[in-house]
Design a protein around this motif. Sequence first.
Motif, PDB file in Angstrom:
ATOM      1  N   LYS A   1     -61.961 -54.678 -20.454  1.00  0.00           N
ATOM      2  CA  LYS A   1     -61.078 -54.288 -19.353  1.00  0.00           C
ATOM      3  C   LYS A   1     -61.802 -53.396 -18.359  1.00  0.00           C
ATOM      4  O   LYS A   1     -62.625 -52.560 -18.726  1.00  0.00           O
ATOM      5  CB  LYS A   1     -59.840 -53.578 -19.888  1.00  0.00           C
ATOM      6  N   LEU A   2     -61.452 -53.552 -17.098  1.00  0.00           N
ATOM      7  CA  LEU A   2     -62.055 -52.745 -16.053  1.00  0.00           C
ATOM      8  C   LEU A   2     -61.363 -51.399 -15.932  1.00  0.00           C
ATOM      9  O   LEU A   2     -62.014 -50.375 -15.680  1.00  0.00           O
ATOM     10  CB  LEU A   2     -61.985 -53.490 -14.715  1.00  0.00           C
ATOM     11  N   VAL A   3     -60.046 -51.382 -16.118  1.00  0.00           N
ATOM     12  CA  VAL A   3     -59.276 -50.139 -16.081  1.00  0.00           C
ATOM     13  C   VAL A   3     -58.240 -50.179 -17.190  1.00  0.00           C
ATOM     14  O   VAL A   3     -57.576 -51.201 -17.386  1.00  0.00           O
ATOM     15  CB  VAL A   3     -58.566 -49.933 -14.719  1.00  0.00           C
ATOM     16  N   THR A   4     -58.123 -49.085 -17.927  1.00  0.00           N
ATOM     17  CA  THR A   4     -57.053 -48.951 -18.924  1.00  0.00           C
ATOM     18  C   THR A   4     -56.224 -47.720 -18.578  1.00  0.00           C
ATOM     19  O   THR A   4     -56.741 -46.731 -18.075  1.00  0.00           O
ATOM     20  CB  THR A   4     -57.615 -48.776 -20.354  1.00  0.00           C
ATOM     21  N   VAL A   5     -54.938 -47.806 -18.861  1.00  0.00           N
ATOM     22  CA  VAL A   5     -54.033 -46.665 -18.688  1.00  0.00           C
ATOM     23  C   VAL A   5     -53.168 -46.590 -19.927  1.00  0.00           C
ATOM     24  O   VAL A   5     -52.509 -47.560 -20.294  1.00  0.00           O
ATOM     25  CB  VAL A   5     -53.146 -46.823 -17.434  1.00  0.00           C
ATOM     26  N   ASP A   6     -53.196 -45.465 -20.588  1.00  0.00           N
ATOM     27  CA  ASP A   6     -52.383 -45.260 -21.777  1.00  0.00           C
ATOM     28  C   ASP A   6     -51.787 -43.857 -21.687  1.00  0.00           C
ATOM     29  O   ASP A   6     -52.483 -42.860 -21.849  1.00  0.00           O
ATOM     30  CB  ASP A   6     -53.236 -45.402 -23.039  1.00  0.00           C
ATOM     31  N   GLY A   7     -50.505 -43.803 -21.386  1.00  0.00           N
ATOM     32  CA  GLY A   7     -49.867 -42.512 -21.185  1.00  0.00           C
ATOM     33  C   GLY A   7     -50.397 -41.828 -19.939  1.00  0.00           C
ATOM     34  O   GLY A   7     -50.430 -42.421 -18.860  1.00  0.00           O
ATOM     35  N   HIS A   8     -50.864 -40.608 -20.087  1.00  0.00           N
ATOM     36  CA  HIS A   8     -51.334 -39.842 -18.938  1.00  0.00           C
ATOM     37  C   HIS A   8     -52.857 -39.892 -18.788  1.00  0.00           C
ATOM     38  O   HIS A   8     -53.435 -39.117 -18.026  1.00  0.00           O
ATOM     39  CB  HIS A   8     -50.879 -38.377 -19.059  1.00  0.00           C
ATOM     40  N   VAL A   9     -53.514 -40.826 -19.505  1.00  0.00           N
ATOM     41  CA  VAL A   9     -54.973 -40.925 -19.486  1.00  0.00           C
ATOM     42  C   VAL A   9     -55.390 -42.301 -18.981  1.00  0.00           C
ATOM     43  O   VAL A   9     -54.885 -43.328 -19.454  1.00  0.00           O
ATOM     44  CB  VAL A   9     -55.563 -40.688 -20.887  1.00  0.00           C
ATOM     45  N   ALA A  10     -56.322 -42.316 -18.030  1.00  0.00           N
ATOM     46  CA  ALA A  10     -56.854 -43.573 -17.490  1.00  0.00           C
ATOM     47  C   ALA A  10     -58.364 -43.586 -17.643  1.00  0.00           C
ATOM     48  O   ALA A  10     -59.018 -42.539 -17.564  1.00  0.00           O
ATOM     49  CB  ALA A  10     -56.471 -43.744 -16.026  1.00  0.00           C
ATOM     50  N   CYS A  11     -58.931 -44.775 -17.857  1.00  0.00           N
ATOM     51  CA  CYS A  11     -60.383 -44.941 -17.962  1.00  0.00           C
ATOM     52  C   CYS A  11     -60.791 -46.154 -17.131  1.00  0.00           C
ATOM     53  O   CYS A  11     -60.053 -47.135 -17.051  1.00  0.00           O
ATOM     54  CB  CYS A  11     -60.821 -45.165 -19.408  1.00  0.00           C
ATOM     55  N   ALA A  12     -61.973 -46.078 -16.550  1.00  0.00           N
ATOM     56  CA  ALA A  12     -62.544 -47.218 -15.835  1.00  0.00           C
ATOM     57  C   ALA A  12     -63.814 -47.647 -16.544  1.00  0.00           C
ATOM     58  O   ALA A  12     -64.474 -46.848 -17.211  1.00  0.00           O
ATOM     59  CB  ALA A  12     -62.830 -46.865 -14.388  1.00  0.00           C
ATOM     60  N   GLY A  13     -64.163 -48.927 -16.411  1.00  0.00           N
ATOM     61  CA  GLY A  13     -65.328 -49.474 -17.087  1.00  0.00           C
ATOM     62  C   GLY A  13     -66.637 -49.086 -16.431  1.00  0.00           C
ATOM     63  O   GLY A  13     -66.815 -47.964 -15.976  1.00  0.00           O
ATOM     64  N   GLY A  14     -67.567 -50.024 -16.349  1.00  0.00           N
ATOM     65  CA  GLY A  14     -68.931 -49.685 -15.974  1.00  0.00           C
ATOM     66  C   GLY A  14     -69.200 -49.514 -14.496  1.00  0.00           C
ATOM     67  O   GLY A  14     -68.476 -49.999 -13.634  1.00  0.00           O
ATOM     68  N   GLY A  15     -70.287 -48.771 -14.244  1.00  0.00           N
ATOM     69  CA  GLY A  15     -70.889 -48.687 -12.926  1.00  0.00           C
ATOM     70  C   GLY A  15     -69.957 -48.314 -11.796  1.00  0.00           C
ATOM     71  O   GLY A  15     -69.439 -47.208 -11.718  1.00  0.00           O
ATOM     72  N   MET A  16     -69.718 -49.278 -10.904  1.00  0.00           N
ATOM     73  CA  MET A  16     -68.936 -49.036  -9.702  1.00  0.00           C
ATOM     74  C   MET A  16     -67.438 -49.209  -9.909  1.00  0.00           C
ATOM     75  O   MET A  16     -66.686 -49.339  -8.950  1.00  0.00           O
ATOM     76  CB  MET A  16     -69.405 -49.994  -8.598  1.00  0.00           C
TER      77      MET A  16
END
Length: 331
Positions: A162-177
Amino acid sequence: MRTVSIIGFDGALASAITGIIDLFRLAGVTWARINGQMPEPEFTTRLLTRDGSPCCCINGLTIQSDGAWNEPHRSGNGSDLVIIPTIGGRIDRVLAENAELINWLGRFQSSDSGRVRVASNCTGAFMLAEAGLLDGRQATTHWGFSNQFRQRYPAVDLQSDKLVTVDGHVACAGGGMAWWDLGVYLVERYAGAKVARELAKAFVIDAGRTSQAPYSALQARRYHSDAAILRLQDWLDGHYSQPVNLHFLASLSGLTERSLIRRFKAATGDTPTGYLQVLRIEAARQHLENSRAAVEEVTRLVGYDDVSSFSRLFRKHTGLAPGVYRSRFGR
């Protein structure tokens, strides 16, 4: 206006800091200027370091900070959103050098706002995981560090495709740009879909991306010491195009079929059949990137007979049809 705090630390990736600052600072601004309208800024940003000193990035660029995150009055409540940029240096070293920051991040364990309060880009997810913010949550990070992440943080539900995950109040983005995608998503969450669409158009960003699978490469999955499985992996690496079945592989390894499945799964996280599929898909990607062979020929070269079945499998692993993959990545 909402306040976005980007956390700077030595060894961070400069573009992941300056780029995300640009996106937030120009949301509601650039599109208005293009159309001759009065700009209406949506966010204010600040770059915070441990003691307010400049941030020395991995490319040698030094960025002046706007203050310190560990000041007594900065409990995190002064920020609507806190973002951890990419770790550009050695991950283990950067984590060891930022124990105080990791401890500070622990205060974001929960949130009652109903919105994303803390986010990371790329390998910045290691900091959130080190602080315990990702335990039991879905997360993503750069595909190239997914094995290392899984080994270090088994309690995290890593979705490395996945390029972006959102779980509750926390978000993460994948690689590089992927900070592009993260930034546009967060702008939409805080300022609305219209502002996010206008921002994506102004910056010429493809806001429809959802997966980093097309960019990833086969992970070796050799971080184990099972000699029989390593020998079988070596054989498969050189004979992936040959027709094989589980009975043949078990005989080749000197194991029963049941023991082979159990030990292969324990060593690599995959079944022998699944591992063989990934080898074939990776070989097909190389053919599509570097040759003009027709998809039908590529199908045969990697060990499949049916083009439609191969195409479905290729899309499952990469998110793209073979022809689309070639048009994007072929020479």
